[in-house]
Write a protein that holds these residues in place. Sequence first.
Motif, mmCIF file in Angstrom:
data_model
loop_
_atom_site.group_PDB
_atom_site.id
_atom_site.type_symbol
_atom_site.label_atom_id
_atom_site.label_comp_id
_atom_site.label_asym_id
_atom_site.label_seq_id
_atom_site.Cartn_x
_atom_site.Cartn_y
_atom_site.Cartn_z
ATOM 1 N N LEU A 97 0.933 -1.137 -0.060
ATOM 2 C CA LEU A 97 -0.088 0.156 -0.042
ATOM 3 C C LEU A 97 0.958 1.233 0.037
ATOM 4 C CD1 LEU A 97 -2.623 -1.003 2.708
ATOM 5 C CD2 LEU A 97 -2.694 -1.421 0.236
ATOM 6 N N GLU A 98 0.166 2.291 -0.647
ATOM 7 C CA GLU A 98 0.991 3.738 -0.587
ATOM 8 C C GLU A 98 1.547 3.983 0.904
ATOM 9 O OE1 GLU A 98 2.658 7.380 -1.741
ATOM 10 O OE2 GLU A 98 1.804 5.684 -3.196
ATOM 11 N N THR A 186 -15.154 14.105 2.688
ATOM 12 C CA THR A 186 -13.840 13.074 3.301
ATOM 13 C C THR A 186 -12.854 13.250 2.187
ATOM 14 O OG1 THR A 186 -14.961 11.301 2.033
ATOM 15 C CG2 THR A 186 -15.640 11.427 4.074
ATOM 16 N N ILE A 187 -11.472 12.978 2.569
ATOM 17 C CA ILE A 187 -10.392 13.088 1.814
ATOM 18 C C ILE A 187 -9.884 11.755 1.744
ATOM 19 C CG2 ILE A 187 -8.392 14.038 1.224
ATOM 20 C CD1 ILE A 187 -10.611 16.105 1.786
ATOM 21 N N VAL A 188 -9.960 10.932 0.442
ATOM 22 C CA VAL A 188 -9.603 9.670 0.434
ATOM 23 C C VAL A 188 -8.832 9.171 -0.705
ATOM 24 C CG1 VAL A 188 -11.821 9.033 1.860
ATOM 25 C CG2 VAL A 188 -11.749 9.251 -0.781
ATOM 26 N N PHE A 189 -8.382 7.968 -0.740
ATOM 27 C CA PHE A 189 -7.804 7.487 -1.735
ATOM 28 C C PHE A 189 -8.622 6.924 -2.769
ATOM 29 C CE2 PHE A 189 -4.093 7.359 1.176
ATOM 30 C CZ PHE A 189 -3.307 7.996 0.423
ATOM 31 N N ASP A 190 -8.586 6.380 -4.013
ATOM 32 C CA ASP A 190 -9.355 5.934 -5.138
ATOM 33 C C ASP A 190 -10.182 4.584 -4.245
ATOM 34 O OD1 ASP A 190 -10.745 6.094 -7.025
ATOM 35 O OD2 ASP A 190 -9.049 6.026 -8.456
ATOM 36 N N GLN A 191 -10.954 4.238 -5.286
ATOM 37 C CA GLN A 191 -11.946 3.020 -4.706
ATOM 38 C C GLN A 191 -10.833 1.822 -4.749
ATOM 39 O OE1 GLN A 191 -14.806 2.495 -3.858
ATOM 40 N NE2 GLN A 191 -15.933 4.370 -4.652
ATOM 41 N N THR A 214 -13.484 13.642 -1.673
ATOM 42 C CA THR A 214 -12.267 14.233 -2.512
ATOM 43 C C THR A 214 -11.174 13.173 -2.532
ATOM 44 O OG1 THR A 214 -12.797 16.462 -2.060
ATOM 45 C CG2 THR A 214 -10.550 15.933 -2.787
ATOM 46 N N VAL A 215 -10.891 12.674 -3.956
ATOM 47 C CA VAL A 215 -9.861 11.773 -4.129
ATOM 48 C C VAL A 215 -8.576 12.233 -4.141
ATOM 49 C CG1 VAL A 215 -9.214 9.692 -5.497
ATOM 50 C CG2 VAL A 215 -11.649 10.019 -4.877
ATOM 51 N N MET A 216 -7.553 11.876 -3.541
ATOM 52 C CA MET A 216 -6.070 11.984 -3.486
ATOM 53 C C MET A 216 -5.342 10.911 -4.037
ATOM 54 S SD MET A 216 -6.444 15.328 -2.908
ATOM 55 C CE MET A 216 -4.604 15.655 -2.946
ATOM 56 N N GLY A 221 -1.015 14.612 0.184
ATOM 57 C CA GLY A 221 -2.017 15.403 -0.528
ATOM 58 C C GLY A 221 -3.216 15.093 0.663
ATOM 59 N N VAL A 222 -3.453 14.251 1.386
ATOM 60 C CA VAL A 222 -4.464 13.671 2.152
ATOM 61 C C VAL A 222 -4.225 14.619 3.333
ATOM 62 C CG1 VAL A 222 -5.668 12.265 3.779
ATOM 63 C CG2 VAL A 222 -5.178 11.479 1.555
ATOM 64 N N ILE A 223 -3.135 14.743 3.777
ATOM 65 C CA ILE A 223 -2.905 15.551 4.837
ATOM 66 C C ILE A 223 -3.220 17.084 4.708
ATOM 67 C CG2 ILE A 223 -0.982 16.278 6.613
ATOM 68 C CD1 ILE A 223 -1.949 13.405 7.452
ATOM 69 N N ASN A 224 -2.630 17.269 3.828
ATOM 70 C CA ASN A 224 -2.776 19.035 3.230
ATOM 71 C C ASN A 224 -4.182 19.391 3.307
ATOM 72 O OD1 ASN A 224 0.142 19.381 3.046
ATOM 73 N ND2 ASN A 224 0.002 19.181 1.155
ATOM 74 N N PHE A 225 -4.901 18.354 2.621
ATOM 75 C CA PHE A 225 -6.568 18.665 2.647
ATOM 76 C C PHE A 225 -7.042 18.698 3.944
ATOM 77 C CE2 PHE A 225 -8.256 18.871 -1.939
ATOM 78 C CZ PHE A 225 -6.945 19.340 -2.429
ATOM 79 N N VAL A 226 -6.905 17.768 4.667
ATOM 80 C CA VAL A 226 -7.362 17.689 5.769
ATOM 81 C C VAL A 226 -6.911 19.034 6.830
ATOM 82 C CG1 VAL A 226 -7.581 16.336 8.356
ATOM 83 C CG2 VAL A 226 -7.511 15.334 6.231
ATOM 84 N N GLU A 227 -5.638 19.383 6.893
ATOM 85 C CA GLU A 227 -5.167 20.253 7.647
ATOM 86 C C GLU A 227 -5.893 21.772 6.992
ATOM 87 O OE1 GLU A 227 -0.678 21.539 9.183
ATOM 88 O OE2 GLU A 227 -0.946 21.371 6.822
#
Length: 289
Positions: A97-98, A186-191, A214-216, A221-227
């Motif tokens: 996983l990433e 929500t800020i998430v990875f793809d399906q 919102t898919v990152m 990217g996830v952290i930036n959008f949540v922050e």
Amino acid sequence: MNTNDLKLFEAVAYHGSFTKAAEAMFTVQSNVTARIKNLEEEFGASLFTRSNRKVALTASGETLMLYSKKISHLIDEAKRSIVKNDTVQGQIKIGSLETMMTIKGPELINYLAVQYPYVDLILQSGMREKLVSDVLMHKLDAAFVPAPVHIPELEQLKIKDDQIVIVAPADCKSLDDAIMNNPLKTIVFDQGCVFRAKLEAWLLSKGIFQFHSTVMNSVEGVINFVESGIGISVLPMDIISKFYSGRTIKTFALPAELGLMTTVLIYRKDLTPTPALNAFITLCKNDAF
């Protein structure tokens, strides 16, 4: 048929394309097509299904792939026996996983470089189902994936347990506060992402069926959008504490049934691991984690 034919066959299977296989093997597509056609005539069976976009192994192709891998391993063993070289060497392709790639990728490479300097490690990130499929299809030698894995063809080695947490903007006072926004974002990875699945399962348990995603494609990217206050997400606590403890975000524990993720290393049972892969497995058992 010769061993080069089998290498071309494996290249087509790996790349899912005659053109890409030709590029990887430094030959022309017509040669690859001709050699595959000869193999199919020799075995009296189609080895690939062909479409405009890609090619894929047939059931007969899967069978030949298994034997092709065994032949490659036997040739490697013969070379080692003849030259009597005890040095572990070779190339292995490992998926994860990433998030795990971010946390453990550099450490794994360093461990391997110190203990097995002649082993080349290729790391490839992906979603869980793709990683499992790539191991089954011989595109990866092994992969780190979330458990459980109930596939008879695969061996699995438990690696670690991770605590999974809700990640929210710093002004959230509680989990209830985090889900008060309407519409919830929500800020998430793809399906196919296990963390996205956990977040959505938790929201459903709260009776929340409508939310914007919102898919990152990166943890950063996830952290930036949540922050930035855009929405909430789910990530392993390990990655937050190791890389993002100074960021203006908050974490909240998930319920026990969702808040624990066990990672296992999977690899095929029907193939004897190469010395390079066996060294990697031993490394994982002993001290890499």
